[in-house]
Motif scaffolding. Structure first.
Motif, PDB file in Angstrom:
ATOM      1  N   THR A 134     127.774  24.319 -32.578  1.00 14.75           N
ATOM      2  CA  THR A 134     126.403  24.690 -32.910  1.00 14.75           C
ATOM      3  C   THR A 134     125.452  23.908 -32.011  1.00 14.75           C
ATOM      4  N   ALA A 135     124.445  24.585 -31.450  1.00 13.10           N
ATOM      5  CA  ALA A 135     123.498  23.925 -30.555  1.00 13.10           C
ATOM      6  C   ALA A 135     122.093  24.425 -30.843  1.00 13.10           C
ATOM      7  N   GLY A 136     121.114  23.517 -30.712  1.00 14.71           N
ATOM      8  CA  GLY A 136     119.718  23.857 -30.935  1.00 14.71           C
ATOM      9  C   GLY A 136     119.084  22.865 -31.881  1.00 14.71           C
ATOM     10  N   ARG A 137     118.248  23.350 -32.772  1.00 12.39           N
ATOM     11  CA  ARG A 137     117.683  22.530 -33.848  1.00 12.39           C
ATOM     12  C   ARG A 137     118.593  22.697 -35.061  1.00 12.39           C
ATOM     13  N   ILE A 138     119.229  21.618 -35.458  1.00  9.60           N
ATOM     14  CA  ILE A 138     120.322  21.717 -36.426  1.00  9.60           C
ATOM     15  C   ILE A 138     120.137  20.713 -37.564  1.00  9.60           C
ATOM     16  N   SER A 139     120.760  21.029 -38.690  1.00  9.48           N
ATOM     17  CA  SER A 139     120.878  20.092 -39.803  1.00  9.48           C
ATOM     18  C   SER A 139     122.292  19.529 -39.766  1.00  9.48           C
ATOM     19  N   ILE A 140     122.410  18.217 -39.893  1.00 11.02           N
ATOM     20  CA  ILE A 140     123.713  17.564 -39.796  1.00 11.02           C
ATOM     21  C   ILE A 140     123.732  16.366 -40.733  1.00 11.02           C
ATOM     22  N   ASP A 141     124.874  16.073 -41.313  1.00  8.81           N
ATOM     23  CA  ASP A 141     125.019  14.910 -42.192  1.00  8.81           C
ATOM     24  C   ASP A 141     126.199  14.072 -41.722  1.00  8.81           C
ATOM     25  N   THR A 142     125.895  12.911 -41.159  1.00  3.27           N
ATOM     26  CA  THR A 142     126.887  11.943 -40.714  1.00  3.27           C
ATOM     27  C   THR A 142     126.451  10.573 -41.237  1.00  3.27           C
ATOM     28  N   PRO A 143     127.281   9.531 -41.123  1.00  2.00           N
ATOM     29  CA  PRO A 143     126.871   8.234 -41.690  1.00  2.00           C
ATOM     30  C   PRO A 143     125.538   7.704 -41.170  1.00  2.00           C
ATOM     31  N   TYR A 144     125.283   7.803 -39.865  1.00  2.00           N
ATOM     32  CA  TYR A 144     124.056   7.213 -39.309  1.00  2.00           C
ATOM     33  C   TYR A 144     123.048   8.249 -38.814  1.00  2.00           C
ATOM     34  N   ALA A 145     123.229   9.510 -39.140  1.00  2.00           N
ATOM     35  CA  ALA A 145     122.239  10.548 -38.863  1.00  2.00           C
ATOM     36  C   ALA A 145     122.430  11.626 -39.914  1.00  2.00           C
ATOM     37  N   ASP A 146     121.407  11.834 -40.757  1.00  2.00           N
ATOM     38  CA  ASP A 146     121.602  12.759 -41.867  1.00  2.00           C
ATOM     39  C   ASP A 146     120.292  13.406 -42.273  1.00  2.00           C
ATOM     40  N   SER A 147     120.397  14.447 -43.100  1.00  2.00           N
ATOM     41  CA  SER A 147     119.236  15.239 -43.489  1.00  2.00           C
ATOM     42  C   SER A 147     118.333  14.506 -44.484  1.00  2.00           C
ATOM     43  N   ASP A 148     118.882  13.712 -45.379  1.00  2.00           N
ATOM     44  CA  ASP A 148     118.118  12.870 -46.312  1.00  2.00           C
ATOM     45  C   ASP A 148     116.935  13.621 -46.922  1.00  2.00           C
ATOM     46  N   ASP A 149     117.219  14.679 -47.639  1.00  2.00           N
ATOM     47  CA  ASP A 149     116.179  15.554 -48.176  1.00  2.00           C
ATOM     48  C   ASP A 149     115.586  14.933 -49.439  1.00  2.00           C
ATOM     49  N   ILE A 150     114.553  14.090 -49.273  1.00  2.00           N
ATOM     50  CA  ILE A 150     113.982  13.352 -50.404  1.00  2.00           C
ATOM     51  C   ILE A 150     112.512  13.660 -50.663  1.00  2.00           C
ATOM     52  N   ARG A 151     111.844  14.413 -49.797  1.00  2.00           N
ATOM     53  CA  ARG A 151     110.444  14.773 -50.021  1.00  2.00           C
ATOM     54  C   ARG A 151     110.280  16.283 -49.794  1.00  2.00           C
ATOM     55  N   MET A 152     109.381  16.696 -48.917  1.00  3.89           N
ATOM     56  CA  MET A 152     109.200  18.127 -48.651  1.00  3.89           C
ATOM     57  C   MET A 152     110.022  18.599 -47.464  1.00  3.89           C
ATOM     58  N   ALA A 153     110.248  17.740 -46.476  1.00  2.60           N
ATOM     59  CA  ALA A 153     110.920  18.149 -45.240  1.00  2.60           C
ATOM     60  C   ALA A 153     112.150  17.295 -44.999  1.00  2.60           C
ATOM     61  N   ALA A 154     113.321  17.912 -45.010  1.00  6.00           N
ATOM     62  CA  ALA A 154     114.555  17.209 -44.666  1.00  6.00           C
ATOM     63  C   ALA A 154     114.591  16.921 -43.170  1.00  6.00           C
ATOM     64  N   ASN A 155     115.380  15.924 -42.762  1.00 10.85           N
ATOM     65  CA  ASN A 155     115.533  15.628 -41.346  1.00 10.85           C
ATOM     66  C   ASN A 155     116.362  16.708 -40.661  1.00 10.85           C
ATOM     67  N   THR A 156     115.917  17.163 -39.509  1.00 13.91           N
ATOM     68  CA  THR A 156     116.724  18.013 -38.646  1.00 13.91           C
ATOM     69  C   THR A 156     116.666  17.455 -37.229  1.00 13.91           C
ATOM     70  N   PHE A 157     117.618  17.856 -36.391  1.00 17.68           N
ATOM     71  CA  PHE A 157     117.802  17.230 -35.086  1.00 17.68           C
ATOM     72  C   PHE A 157     117.912  18.289 -33.994  1.00 17.68           C
ATOM     73  N   GLU A 158     117.516  17.912 -32.789  1.00 21.71           N
ATOM     74  CA  GLU A 158     117.782  18.730 -31.609  1.00 21.71           C
ATOM     75  C   GLU A 158     119.016  18.183 -30.923  1.00 21.71           C
ATOM     76  N   GLY A 159     119.978  19.055 -30.658  1.00 22.21           N
ATOM     77  CA  GLY A 159     121.206  18.606 -30.026  1.00 22.21           C
ATOM     78  C   GLY A 159     122.310  19.622 -30.234  1.00 22.21           C
ATOM     79  N   ALA A 160     123.523  19.146 -30.273  1.00 17.07           N
ATOM     80  CA  ALA A 160     124.690  20.012 -30.437  1.00 17.07           C
ATOM     81  C   ALA A 160     125.777  19.251 -31.165  1.00 17.07           C
ATOM     82  N   VAL A 161     126.594  19.989 -31.927  1.00 15.71           N
ATOM     83  CA  VAL A 161     127.718  19.380 -32.626  1.00 15.71           C
ATOM     84  C   VAL A 161     128.906  20.332 -32.563  1.00 15.71           C
ATOM     85  N   ALA A 162     130.069  19.777 -32.266  1.00 20.69           N
ATOM     86  CA  ALA A 162     131.301  20.554 -32.187  1.00 20.69           C
ATOM     87  C   ALA A 162     132.336  19.936 -33.115  1.00 20.69           C
ATOM     88  N   ALA A 163     133.101  20.769 -33.798  1.00 27.09           N
ATOM     89  CA  ALA A 163     134.141  20.294 -34.707  1.00 27.09           C
ATOM     90  C   ALA A 163     135.428  21.075 -34.446  1.00 27.09           C
TER      91      ALA A 163
END
Length: 412
Positions: A134-163
């Motif tokens: 997946t590449a682009g603006r993505i939602s991802i949950d890892t130990p040191y980078a995560d969505s942390d949806d605690i207010r109105m806007a969850a964290n999202t990232f620009e990049g790519a992830v392969a599994a």
């Protein structure tokens, strides 16, 4: 800052399985690109939220009410390809919030504006039975980078992830992230703007991980992060569960993290932790402990999001404690209990309480926090969450606050 949810904390699969971008389940395969877009499926959630923060230091009580949500679409799948996009929005509710310029206005929902709307996710994904990219603006949950949806806007990232699912019991993950947006990103700029993870002269972060399962009850996950201009981080976690008796289950986890500074950032140290939860039917008792050694005048990082530490609370984390006492040995512990109603009219309601204490070895910093959390899910569409946090810096008598917030989501 993270939302403390005791039962979710001990969900083994959620805690340690490498996560690819949150794309909806693939729909029926299409034979042409035109049919791929003809098969678009919309999704979304409408969120109403209220917050009140009472700070004793300056005798200031701030509040706000907002409405917003996340709205997007997924295309059908064409030869393994799928397009995903979503926008996130938040708007202050007039009449239920103080004026934006007022000292009584709480900015945590919409930042320094009365509203925002932005393209939080926009990605293209390819997947087959063993591989996903997946590449682009993505939602991802890892130990040191995560969505942390605690207010109105969850964290999202620009990049790519392969599994890669190398075997049924072994998966490999590679991720590259260079910008982010969302509530946790808002220290320097508005949360709705995508900004560099570290600095404008940093290439971002590269992460590599493997996850090995041992039967159905335990799993080992190891992550390595190279975060340019911040730190190199090696993180490992082992978690599992064991049935002790009928309806009695023990869930447990161990973690360790070592970080060394990059570009004289000052981030350097080692963290160790353990957690356990004993569940009987709907009742859960839980506890966790973290110890950290920082080197020189070093501090820890929580990463980009809530962080991985087992004693993290709604406000306080081990990383925040290290900033209060650089270079000191740190310790924290947590205990709590929760109950989820499984039958009757209250089925789906969960109530949890957690108490945590954080202290440095030289007593430079000492913090106590209590969290009370209620969550409720009814049917497939409605979810409610309410959190009360009481924070007390025991070395500064006036540095304490109470915070309460509530969110109601309608998902479709």
């Amino acid at each position: 800052m993270i939302e403390m949810m005791l039962m979710a904390q001990f969900d083994t699969a959620a805690a340690i399985t490498p996560a690819v971008s949150k794309v909806a389940e693939p729909v029926k395969q299409k034979s042409t690109i035109d049919a791929m877009f003809e098969g678009v499926q919309a999704f979304g959630s409408i969120r109403a939220a209220w917050i009140d923060h009472n700070a004793y230091l300056d005798n200031q009580d701030t509040t706000a009410t907002a409405i917003g949500g996340r709205f997007g679409f997924d295309t059908a799948v064409y030869k393994g390809l799928q397009v995903h996009a979503a926008a996130t929005a938040g708007f202050n509710v007039g009449g239920l919030s103080p004026e934006h310029t007022s000292a009584k206005f709480n900015p945590e929902y919409t930042g320094d504006k009365t509203s925002f709307i932005y393209l939080s996710e926009a990605s293209i994904a390819y997947s087959n039975e063993r591989f996903a990219l997946t590449a682009g603006r993505i939602s991802i949950d890892t130990p040191y980078a995560d969505s942390d949806d605690i207010r109105m806007a969850a964290n999202t990232f620009e990049g790519a992830v392969a599994a890669l699912q190398a075997r049924d019991d072994l998966s490999l993950t590679v991720a590259y992230l260079n910008r982010w947006a969302g509530f946790d990103s808002a220290d320097a700029q508005p949360q709705e703007e995508f900004k560099p993870l570290v600095s404008s002269d940093s290439y971002g972060a590269l992460a590599v991980a493997f996850s090995k399962s041992f039967g159905e009850s335990s799993e080992l996950s190891v992550w390595y992060y190279d975060v340019d201009n911040l730190a190199s981080i090696l993180y490992g976690e082992y978690a599992g569960s064991s049935a002790l008796a009928d309806a009695l289950e023990l869930e447990y986890a161990l973690q360790a993290s070592a970080m060394s500074e990059r570009a004289a950032s000052g981030v350097k140290g080692a963290v160790y932790g353990a957690s356990a939860a004993l569940a009987y039917k709907g009742l859960t008792f839980s506890g966790a402990y973290n110890r950290a050694d920082t080197f020189g005048a070093g501090v820890l990082t929580d990463g980009f999001g809530g962080g991985p530490y087992m004693t993290s609370m709604d406000e306080m984390t081990l990383g925040a404690l290290s900033e209060m006492a650089p270079g000191e040995t740190l310790g924290s512990y947590l205990y709590g209990m929760g109950y989820t109603f499984e039958k009757g009219a209250l089925s789906g309601l969960g109530v949890e309480y957690a108490h945590a204490e954080f202290e440095s070895a030289d007593a430079t910093a000492k913090v106590r926090e209590d969290n009370l959390v209620a969550s409720y899910e009814t049917g497939e569409h409605w979810t409610l969450e309410a959190v009360y946090a009481q924070f007390n810096d025991l070395r500064t008598a006036d540095d304490r606050f109470d915070r309460a917030y509530m969110r109601i989501d309608y998902n479709f």
